[in-house]
Motif scaffolding. Structure first.
Motif, PDB file in Angstrom:
ATOM      1  N   UNK A 130       0.812  -1.192  -0.183  1.00 28.33           N
ATOM      2  CA  UNK A 130      -0.137   0.042   0.203  1.00 28.33           C
ATOM      3  C   UNK A 130       0.883   1.311   0.033  1.00 28.33           C
ATOM      4  N   UNK A 131       1.967   1.285   0.822  1.00 30.93           N
ATOM      5  CA  UNK A 131       2.914   2.503   0.961  1.00 30.93           C
ATOM      6  C   UNK A 131       3.512   2.622  -0.360  1.00 30.93           C
ATOM      7  N   UNK A 132       4.081   1.408  -1.005  1.00 30.02           N
ATOM      8  CA  UNK A 132       4.877   1.494  -2.170  1.00 30.02           C
ATOM      9  C   UNK A 132       3.815   2.135  -3.188  1.00 30.02           C
ATOM     10  N   UNK A 133       2.726   1.567  -3.587  1.00 26.26           N
ATOM     11  CA  UNK A 133       1.891   2.181  -4.458  1.00 26.26           C
ATOM     12  C   UNK A 133       1.728   3.606  -4.311  1.00 26.26           C
ATOM     13  N   UNK A 134       1.237   3.848  -2.901  1.00 21.20           N
ATOM     14  CA  UNK A 134       1.087   5.477  -2.912  1.00 21.20           C
ATOM     15  C   UNK A 134       2.162   6.382  -3.129  1.00 21.20           C
ATOM     16  N   UNK A 135       3.586   5.646  -2.835  1.00 17.29           N
ATOM     17  CA  UNK A 135       4.690   6.509  -3.359  1.00 17.29           C
ATOM     18  C   UNK A 135       4.889   6.505  -4.775  1.00 17.29           C
ATOM     19  N   UNK A 136       4.966   5.414  -5.159  1.00 17.75           N
ATOM     20  CA  UNK A 136       5.322   5.067  -6.554  1.00 17.75           C
ATOM     21  C   UNK A 136       4.509   5.963  -7.638  1.00 17.75           C
ATOM     22  N   UNK A 137       3.287   5.731  -7.431  1.00 18.88           N
ATOM     23  CA  UNK A 137       2.051   6.639  -8.060  1.00 18.88           C
ATOM     24  C   UNK A 137       1.699   7.731  -7.851  1.00 18.88           C
ATOM     25  N   UNK A 138       2.372   8.339  -6.721  1.00 14.68           N
ATOM     26  CA  UNK A 138       1.910   9.745  -6.198  1.00 14.68           C
ATOM     27  C   UNK A 138       0.566   9.947  -5.932  1.00 14.68           C
ATOM     28  N   UNK A 139      -0.119   8.836  -5.097  1.00 21.58           N
ATOM     29  CA  UNK A 139      -1.663   8.803  -5.072  1.00 21.58           C
ATOM     30  C   UNK A 139      -1.882   9.769  -4.064  1.00 21.58           C
ATOM     31  N   UNK A 140      -0.925  10.108  -3.009  1.00 26.22           N
ATOM     32  CA  UNK A 140      -1.489  10.867  -1.889  1.00 26.22           C
ATOM     33  C   UNK A 140      -0.567  12.442  -1.684  1.00 26.22           C
ATOM     34  N   UNK A 141      -1.229  13.574  -1.718  1.00 24.52           N
ATOM     35  CA  UNK A 141      -0.703  14.682  -1.533  1.00 24.52           C
ATOM     36  C   UNK A 141      -1.103  15.702  -0.518  1.00 24.52           C
ATOM     37  N   UNK A 142      -0.225  16.285   0.128  1.00 25.67           N
ATOM     38  CA  UNK A 142      -0.606  17.222   0.972  1.00 25.67           C
ATOM     39  C   UNK A 142      -2.116  18.014   0.778  1.00 25.67           C
ATOM     40  N   UNK A 143      -2.768  17.895   1.453  1.00 30.23           N
ATOM     41  CA  UNK A 143      -4.116  18.732   1.282  1.00 30.23           C
ATOM     42  C   UNK A 143      -5.477  18.243   0.542  1.00 30.23           C
ATOM     43  N   UNK A 144      -4.995  16.808   0.455  1.00 29.17           N
ATOM     44  CA  UNK A 144      -6.143  15.884  -0.401  1.00 29.17           C
ATOM     45  C   UNK A 144      -6.958  15.677   0.505  1.00 29.17           C
ATOM     46  N   UNK A 145      -8.103  15.812  -0.265  1.00 31.07           N
ATOM     47  CA  UNK A 145      -9.761  15.491   0.395  1.00 31.07           C
ATOM     48  C   UNK A 145      -9.865  14.223  -0.416  1.00 31.07           C
ATOM     49  N   UNK A 146     -10.084  13.181   0.323  1.00 29.37           N
ATOM     50  CA  UNK A 146     -10.378  11.819  -0.527  1.00 29.37           C
ATOM     51  C   UNK A 146     -11.754  11.298  -0.067  1.00 29.37           C
ATOM     52  N   UNK A 147     -12.434  10.859  -1.128  1.00 34.42           N
ATOM     53  CA  UNK A 147     -13.858  10.179  -0.952  1.00 34.42           C
ATOM     54  C   UNK A 147     -13.647   8.640  -1.185  1.00 34.42           C
ATOM     55  N   UNK A 148     -13.673   7.872  -0.129  1.00 36.35           N
ATOM     56  CA  UNK A 148     -13.762   6.278  -0.190  1.00 36.35           C
ATOM     57  C   UNK A 148     -14.928   5.822  -0.920  1.00 36.35           C
ATOM     58  N   UNK A 149     -15.091   5.209  -2.194  1.00 37.59           N
ATOM     59  CA  UNK A 149     -16.118   4.319  -2.532  1.00 37.59           C
ATOM     60  C   UNK A 149     -16.350   3.111  -1.623  1.00 37.59           C
ATOM     61  N   UNK A 150     -17.131   3.189  -0.705  1.00 34.98           N
ATOM     62  CA  UNK A 150     -17.344   1.919   0.099  1.00 34.98           C
ATOM     63  C   UNK A 150     -18.402   0.958  -0.258  1.00 34.98           C
ATOM     64  N   UNK A 151     -18.043  -0.213  -0.804  1.00 33.80           N
ATOM     65  CA  UNK A 151     -19.139  -1.095  -1.277  1.00 33.80           C
ATOM     66  C   UNK A 151     -19.491  -1.964  -0.321  1.00 33.80           C
ATOM     67  N   UNK A 152     -18.404  -2.182   0.673  1.00 29.48           N
ATOM     68  CA  UNK A 152     -18.938  -3.039   1.628  1.00 29.48           C
ATOM     69  C   UNK A 152     -18.488  -4.222   1.499  1.00 29.48           C
ATOM     70  N   UNK A 153     -17.645  -4.620   0.197  1.00 27.37           N
ATOM     71  CA  UNK A 153     -16.743  -5.770   0.209  1.00 27.37           C
ATOM     72  C   UNK A 153     -15.421  -5.739   0.969  1.00 27.37           C
ATOM     73  N   UNK A 154     -14.916  -6.597   0.929  1.00 29.99           N
ATOM     74  CA  UNK A 154     -13.403  -6.816   1.832  1.00 29.99           C
ATOM     75  C   UNK A 154     -12.473  -5.847   1.301  1.00 29.99           C
ATOM     76  N   UNK A 155     -12.411  -5.811   0.063  1.00 27.60           N
ATOM     77  CA  UNK A 155     -11.389  -4.655  -0.584  1.00 27.60           C
ATOM     78  C   UNK A 155     -11.636  -3.244  -0.114  1.00 27.60           C
ATOM     79  N   UNK A 156     -12.595  -2.969  -0.381  1.00 30.54           N
ATOM     80  CA  UNK A 156     -13.201  -1.256   0.179  1.00 30.54           C
ATOM     81  C   UNK A 156     -12.940  -1.080   1.782  1.00 30.54           C
ATOM     82  N   UNK A 157     -13.530  -2.206   2.372  1.00 28.69           N
ATOM     83  CA  UNK A 157     -13.389  -2.146   3.730  1.00 28.69           C
ATOM     84  C   UNK A 157     -11.883  -2.162   4.295  1.00 28.69           C
ATOM     85  N   UNK A 158     -10.937  -2.987   3.493  1.00 33.49           N
ATOM     86  CA  UNK A 158      -9.256  -2.708   4.068  1.00 33.49           C
ATOM     87  C   UNK A 158      -8.681  -1.326   3.528  1.00 33.49           C
TER      88      UNK A 158
END
Length: 232
Positions: free
Chosen positions: A11-39
């Motif tokens: 998870x940390x490697x993916x976020x760093x390698x592809x610059x997914x998280x940046x300072x000031x981001x407001x992120x909305x998670x699409x929560x389906x209820x399946x194991x993947x979105x819960x994790x």
């Protein structure tokens, strides 16, 4: 918990390698209820408690009012509360008569996305996080090559053309088997109700082929990932 350590590392490697998280981001998670979105929610909730980069995270769960299928809303609310995440319950629906050429699954997915995107824009979010993991991305890649003749797939990060939003997939390097193991150890509640229109699809067939490729070569997923990222 070995699987949890693997997930966190990837998870940390993916976020760093592809610059997914940046300072000031407001992120909305699409929560389906399946194991993947819960994790995904659990990981982003932990990440939001770290000072840098500073991110804000909330979640949205969409209910399709014209489909007799609903997840356990009380469980999702409790799970979000436990992780310190605000949950928004959104409602949507669709009219099959508007385009009889489209299947229920297409219309449902399209309206879910539209509802999610419009809510995100109207409430000041700049990113939407989806729970697709590495297996999802690679299976999509194989499907598009096989059935469409296109070497395309779901990207770790995608800026939308018609909305001021970026789609991110922080689980892009995470293996499904590790999520399944953690979900069992942490006793995620599996949603019992299935969509009444859910059918066996090409995706499930391609998932079996992907598993066979890994049996032939345990490193197959990494070879496919490099081929996918180096295309063009």
């Amino acid at each position: 918990m070995k699987a949890e350590q693997k997930i966190l590392k990837r998870f940390n490697k993916g976020c760093v390698d592809y610059h997914l998280l940046e300072d000031g981001d407001r992120i909305l998670i699409a929560l389906s209820g399946g194991k993947d979105s819960l994790e995904l929610l659990r990981l982003l909730a932990q990440r939001a408690r770290i000072y840098k980069p500073h991110i804000e995270v909330e979640a949205a769960h969409i209910i399709m009012d014209n489909i007799p299928y609903e997840t356990d809303r009380s469980y999702l609310q409790a799970f979000c509360a436990e992780n310190g995440i605000k949950l928004h319950i959104l409602h949507s629906s669709f009219d099959e008569s508007t385009d009889p050429r489209k299947t229920r699954c297409f219309l449902c997915a399209w309206n879910r996305r539209k509802t999610l995107f419009e809510f995100a824009v109207n409430n000041g979010f700049n990113k939407i996080a989806l729970g697709h993991h590495m297996d999802d991305i690679l299976v999509t890649f194989l499907m598009n090559i096989t059935f469409e003749g296109s070497a395309s797939t779901m990207l770790p990060s995608l800026r939308l053309k018609h909305y001021p939003l970026t789609i991110i997939r922080p689980l892009c390097l995470v293996h499904e088997k590790d999520i399944r193991e953690v979900a069992g150890e942490l006793q995620f509640t599996k949603q019992k109700a299935l969509c009444p229109y859910e059918e066996t699809t090409r995706r499930s067939d391609m998932q079996l082929i992907f598993q066979q490729l890994e049996q032939l070569n345990p490193e197959a997923r990494y070879s496919l990932w490099r081929a996918m990222m180096n295309r063009g």
